[in-house]
Scaffold this motif. Structure first.
Motif, PDB file in Angstrom:
ATOM      1  N   ASP A  17       4.144  -6.449 -11.294  1.00  0.00           N
ATOM      2  CA  ASP A  17       3.272  -5.664 -12.169  1.00  0.00           C
ATOM      3  C   ASP A  17       2.216  -4.908 -11.369  1.00  0.00           C
ATOM      4  OD1 ASP A  17       4.575  -6.446 -14.482  1.00  0.00           O
ATOM      5  OD2 ASP A  17       3.300  -8.207 -14.761  1.00  0.00           O
ATOM      6  N   VAL A  18       1.997  -5.330 -10.118  1.00  0.00           N
ATOM      7  CA  VAL A  18       0.965  -4.676  -9.310  1.00  0.00           C
ATOM      8  C   VAL A  18       1.483  -4.193  -7.949  1.00  0.00           C
ATOM      9  CG1 VAL A  18      -0.945  -5.922 -10.387  1.00  0.00           C
ATOM     10  CG2 VAL A  18       0.185  -6.905  -8.376  1.00  0.00           C
ATOM     11  N   ALA A  19       2.615  -4.724  -7.496  1.00  0.00           N
ATOM     12  CA  ALA A  19       3.086  -4.380  -6.147  1.00  0.00           C
ATOM     13  C   ALA A  19       4.575  -4.066  -6.136  1.00  0.00           C
ATOM     14  CB  ALA A  19       2.798  -5.530  -5.184  1.00  0.00           C
ATOM     15  N   GLU A  20       4.960  -3.056  -5.371  1.00  0.00           N
ATOM     16  CA  GLU A  20       6.358  -2.662  -5.196  1.00  0.00           C
ATOM     17  C   GLU A  20       6.904  -3.308  -3.919  1.00  0.00           C
ATOM     18  OE1 GLU A  20       8.336  -0.773  -7.150  1.00  0.00           O
ATOM     19  OE2 GLU A  20       6.684  -0.761  -8.604  1.00  0.00           O
ATOM     20  N   PRO A  21       8.014  -4.051  -4.006  1.00  0.00           N
ATOM     21  CA  PRO A  21       8.580  -4.698  -2.813  1.00  0.00           C
ATOM     22  C   PRO A  21       8.838  -3.731  -1.665  1.00  0.00           C
ATOM     23  CG  PRO A  21       9.628  -5.561  -4.788  1.00  0.00           C
ATOM     24  CD  PRO A  21       8.764  -4.422  -5.231  1.00  0.00           C
ATOM     25  N   ALA A  22       9.345  -2.524  -1.967  1.00  0.00           N
ATOM     26  CA  ALA A  22       9.641  -1.557  -0.905  1.00  0.00           C
ATOM     27  C   ALA A  22       8.372  -1.130  -0.177  1.00  0.00           C
ATOM     28  CB  ALA A  22      10.353  -0.338  -1.480  1.00  0.00           C
ATOM     29  N   TYR A  23       7.297  -0.979  -0.929  1.00  0.00           N
ATOM     30  CA  TYR A  23       6.010  -0.624  -0.330  1.00  0.00           C
ATOM     31  C   TYR A  23       5.528  -1.752   0.581  1.00  0.00           C
ATOM     32  CZ  TYR A  23       0.935   0.134  -0.025  1.00  0.00           C
ATOM     33  OH  TYR A  23      -0.355   0.287   0.423  1.00  0.00           O
ATOM     34  N   LEU A  24       5.634  -3.003   0.097  1.00  0.00           N
ATOM     35  CA  LEU A  24       5.186  -4.148   0.894  1.00  0.00           C
ATOM     36  C   LEU A  24       6.014  -4.297   2.161  1.00  0.00           C
ATOM     37  CD1 LEU A  24       4.454  -6.860  -1.822  1.00  0.00           C
ATOM     38  CD2 LEU A  24       2.823  -5.396  -0.604  1.00  0.00           C
ATOM     39  N   SER A  59      -5.177 -14.906   1.151  1.00  0.00           N
ATOM     40  CA  SER A  59      -6.578 -14.457   1.097  1.00  0.00           C
ATOM     41  C   SER A  59      -6.786 -13.106   1.779  1.00  0.00           C
ATOM     42  CB  SER A  59      -7.487 -15.500   1.761  1.00  0.00           C
ATOM     43  OG  SER A  59      -7.277 -15.538   3.162  1.00  0.00           O
ATOM     44  N   ILE A  60      -5.766 -12.589   2.483  1.00  0.00           N
ATOM     45  CA  ILE A  60      -5.917 -11.317   3.199  1.00  0.00           C
ATOM     46  C   ILE A  60      -5.934 -10.161   2.205  1.00  0.00           C
ATOM     47  CG2 ILE A  60      -4.809  -9.722   4.823  1.00  0.00           C
ATOM     48  CD1 ILE A  60      -3.710 -12.151   6.296  1.00  0.00           C
ATOM     49  N   LYS A  61      -6.865  -9.253   2.410  1.00  0.00           N
ATOM     50  CA  LYS A  61      -6.946  -8.063   1.577  1.00  0.00           C
ATOM     51  C   LYS A  61      -6.119  -6.947   2.217  1.00  0.00           C
ATOM     52  CE  LYS A  61     -11.511  -9.064  -0.364  1.00  0.00           C
ATOM     53  NZ  LYS A  61     -12.902  -8.579  -0.550  1.00  0.00           N
ATOM     54  N   VAL A  62      -5.256  -6.315   1.403  1.00  0.00           N
ATOM     55  CA  VAL A  62      -4.382  -5.262   1.918  1.00  0.00           C
ATOM     56  C   VAL A  62      -4.542  -4.006   1.072  1.00  0.00           C
ATOM     57  CG1 VAL A  62      -2.687  -6.909   2.798  1.00  0.00           C
ATOM     58  CG2 VAL A  62      -2.423  -5.988   0.490  1.00  0.00           C
ATOM     59  N   PRO A  63      -4.213  -2.833   1.640  1.00  0.00           N
ATOM     60  CA  PRO A  63      -4.282  -1.583   0.861  1.00  0.00           C
ATOM     61  C   PRO A  63      -3.209  -1.586  -0.217  1.00  0.00           C
ATOM     62  CG  PRO A  63      -3.286  -1.202   3.013  1.00  0.00           C
ATOM     63  CD  PRO A  63      -3.814  -2.599   3.028  1.00  0.00           C
ATOM     64  N   LEU A  64      -3.605  -1.485  -1.490  1.00  0.00           N
ATOM     65  CA  LEU A  64      -2.647  -1.546  -2.589  1.00  0.00           C
ATOM     66  C   LEU A  64      -3.031  -0.524  -3.666  1.00  0.00           C
ATOM     67  CD1 LEU A  64      -0.141  -3.375  -3.138  1.00  0.00           C
ATOM     68  CD2 LEU A  64      -1.590  -4.670  -4.705  1.00  0.00           C
ATOM     69  N   PRO A  65      -2.578   0.716  -3.517  1.00  0.00           N
ATOM     70  CA  PRO A  65      -2.869   1.745  -4.526  1.00  0.00           C
ATOM     71  C   PRO A  65      -2.045   1.480  -5.789  1.00  0.00           C
ATOM     72  CG  PRO A  65      -1.381   2.609  -2.875  1.00  0.00           C
ATOM     73  CD  PRO A  65      -1.767   1.243  -2.398  1.00  0.00           C
ATOM     74  N   ASP A  66      -2.162   2.359  -6.798  1.00  0.00           N
ATOM     75  CA  ASP A  66      -1.386   2.124  -8.018  1.00  0.00           C
ATOM     76  C   ASP A  66       0.104   2.272  -7.699  1.00  0.00           C
ATOM     77  OD1 ASP A  66      -0.321   4.851  -8.661  1.00  0.00           O
ATOM     78  OD2 ASP A  66      -2.452   5.331  -8.789  1.00  0.00           O
ATOM     79  N   GLN A  67       0.947   1.759  -8.606  1.00  0.00           N
ATOM     80  CA  GLN A  67       2.377   1.636  -8.298  1.00  0.00           C
ATOM     81  C   GLN A  67       3.089   2.969  -8.146  1.00  0.00           C
ATOM     82  OE1 GLN A  67       2.858  -1.738 -11.292  1.00  0.00           O
ATOM     83  NE2 GLN A  67       4.505  -2.181  -9.838  1.00  0.00           N
TER      84      GLN A  67
END
Length: 320
Positions: free
Chosen positions: A36-43, A77-85
């Motif tokens: 709902d918040v992250a795309e596997p391909a992006y990750l 706990s790591i913060k990563v860049p996560l724009p909208d989907q």
């Protein structure tokens, strides 16, 4: 999925569909992706970014290459860049194209390398020629260098696995100290006496003129016109030739496997009587390896382009 031991070196990935249901040891914790918040391909592209590895490195605990570990809890706990989907999908689509081109280039390069190696070995398996001892057609040529204060000297090294000569940083006379060094001349057959068994065998070219090598490098020149040094180089880098080098380099692995001068000069080499035939063989293999080198260069360019895209993409997202 990540390797607790080596995640900070990039041992982290999204598990592909064809590995669904496989098993891992406790050293490889797995995580579910909230789609709902992250795309596997992006990750997946994010995980290939060295900047992300640095974040993991900061979370590793332990001392030494085999003791550093990243805990599953700390990863979360790591913060990563996560724009909208929508943005994630757009980024992934563009990076997919670059990565796929990179992978295709690497695959073709690997196949070409296998074909060139097959050609190389096949040539020397099929040669029908009298065997002659190396020492009857090539001689060890030592040209001692008198080290002069205030002078800089450029040194060579020889890579293993037939990867040729490389140039080291220039050193001063003070840095050389009492080290024995010798001139390298174009056309020399150069062997590392400690790593010849691993393919550290090369032919010096014009760019090595005026450079030096340590006593660890055996430099050979033709005794007369019976042998071409390029032919000998390729023979010793073939499976047949390298096995003879290995037999002449007794001892355990690494620096204990030293190629002796006398043992090397006793090696029997199949030598076509016509040196023009020898040169044709060397030139044929020169052309094959030059073509392969061109492919490897393009592969490196694709690697650099993909890494640059990762840096630009995730650096921009991180700064935004």
């Amino acid at each position: 999925m990540l390797s607790r031991l080596k995640a900070f070196e990039g041992a982290i990935a999204v598990i592909p569909p064809h590995l669904d249901g496989w098993f891992l040891s406790p050293e490889f914790p797995t995580f579910s992706i909230d789609r709902d918040v992250a795309e596997p391909a992006y990750l997946q592209h994010l995980f290939r970014w060295p900047g992300f590895w640095e974040l993991l490195r900061g979370e590793s605990k332990g001392v030494g290459a085999r003791r550093e570990r990243v805990s599953a809890q700390r990863v979360l706990s790591i913060k990563v860049p996560l724009p909208d989907q929508d943005v994630q999908r757009g980024i992934a689509a563009k990076l997919d194209g670059l990565h796929d081109a990179r992978e295709l280039c690497a695959k073709k390069t690997g196949r070409a390398a296998s074909l060139v190696k097959e050609l190389h070995d096949a040539i020397f398996r099929r040669i029908q020629a009298p065997n002659v001892p190396v020492g009857t057609v090539a001689a060890l040529q030592r040209r001692p260098v008198t080290v002069t204060p205030g002078t800089h000297y450029k040194q060579i090294g020889v890579r293993s696995f037939g990867k040729g000569i490389f140039h080291k940083e220039a050193v001063t006379a003070d840095e050389l100290g009492n080290k024995k060094v010798f001139e390298i001349h174009p056309g020399n057959l150069v062997l590392s006496n400690v790593f010849a068994w691993e393919g550290a065998i090369a032919l010096a070219g014009p760019s090595e003129k005026g450079m030096i090598g340590s006593h660890r490098f055996m430099t050979y020149t033709p005794i007369d016109d019976r042998a071409d040094m390029g032919y000998l180089r390729y023979f010793f880098l073939s499976d047949n030739g390298l096995s003879l080098i290995q037999k002449a380099s007794p001892g355990a692995a690494g620096r204990n496997r030293t190629l002796g001068i006398k043992a090397f000069e006793r090696i029997q080499v199949p030598l076509p009587p016509d040196t023009d035939d020898q040169r044709r063989i060397a030139e044929q293999l020169d052309q094959a390896y030059q073509a392969l080198f061109g492919m490897e260069q393009r592969n490196s360019e694709f690697d650099a382009l993909y890494q640059s895209a990762l840096n630009e993409t995730f650096g921009v997202v991180t700064r935004a």
